[in-house]
Design a protein around this motif. Sequence first.
Motif, short mmCIF file in Angstrom:
data_model
loop_
_atom_site.label_atom_id
_atom_site.label_comp_id
_atom_site.label_asym_id
_atom_site.label_seq_id
_atom_site.Cartn_x
_atom_site.Cartn_y
_atom_site.Cartn_z
N VAL A 193 0.37 8.00 -3.83
CA VAL A 193 0.20 8.00 -2.38
C VAL A 193 -1.27 8.21 -2.02
N ASP A 214 7.80 5.89 1.51
CA ASP A 214 7.65 4.43 1.59
C ASP A 214 8.82 3.66 0.97
N SER A 215 9.23 4.05 -0.23
CA SER A 215 10.31 3.31 -0.89
C SER A 215 11.60 3.38 -0.08
N TYR A 271 3.94 0.00 -6.52
CA TYR A 271 2.74 0.30 -5.74
C TYR A 271 1.50 0.14 -6.62
N ASN A 308 0.87 -1.17 0.00
CA ASN A 308 0.00 0.00 0.00
C ASN A 308 0.92 1.23 0.00
N HIS A 309 0.34 2.41 -0.09
CA HIS A 309 1.23 3.57 -0.30
C HIS A 309 0.80 4.77 0.56
#
Lengths: 76, 221
Positions: B114, B45-46, B109, B39-40
């Motif tokens: 996002v 996140d990365s 993703y 999920n984002h």
Amino acid sequence: MPTFENTRRIIVEVLDVQEAEVLPETSLANDLGADSLDFIALLQAFEAEFNIQIPDADVSKLETVADVIKYIESKI
Amino acid sequence: MVYSILHSIFKIIARVYIRLQTIGIENIPRHGGVILAPNHPSDSDSFILGIAIRRQLHTMAKEEIFRRPLPAFIVTKLNAFPVKRGQLDRQSIRAATGILKNGHVIDMYPEGTVSKNGDLQLPKLGTAFIALQAKVPVVPTVIRGTQNVMLKGQRIPRPRKVVIEFGKPLYFDEYYDKPYSKKILKAVTEQIMTEIKKLLNSNVSEETYHAHIRKHEKDYC
């Protein structure tokens, strides 16, 4: 050689649309909702089927189904 | 080399500062190409996902970042490669497929962007497309807490807990030799999203988490 039938078969398969929706004047983006990923998949499928190379820039020439057939004919 | 050094440094910082925890990391295959599909919740996140796993993570980054020399140098060292978003960009697809076929890990993703409210958004089909092109498994992943670390417009990360959970890898061998079809991509995407939803809805207690860590300590990759 590209015919309407084999071009339509690829479009139906790749875009998961009904045969009846695909006519020569049908716009891939506007009528069938093809997005950038769909065009990538379509280019790959046409390249494999007709043994041609299609530069990314040429996608602007592929507005309708008739355009696709004409374009592929010019590349063979 | 640069990646390994930065990874070690950031890992220590992350463990202390954001109490980064991972669950199910043994579900990431130790070898071979694999897509992590999370999920984002945040732009970070990365970066945090890269810190969380032992294998080197490759990631797609906006093409604009590569236009300026210094950011381009840094993100390249962090295994990022450019993608033109929303455009027909076969080069980035080829790059991603090549990286995966060479046995590396990529994060992709399924939601594409996002999430503004933390809820799962409608997925796009790119993750499935690349998974089938490269013929690699997909590990459904859930990231919790990154949205609290970096708020929009903020420059300094806040010390908030982040937990990343990895599900069992999904294999799509049955589709590899079939001609490309949007129907197949939708089926694959549906499967990935279902597993992400299941992970999101699971409620892992601290006790379960620590028992899990003890059991799988050796498997961490």
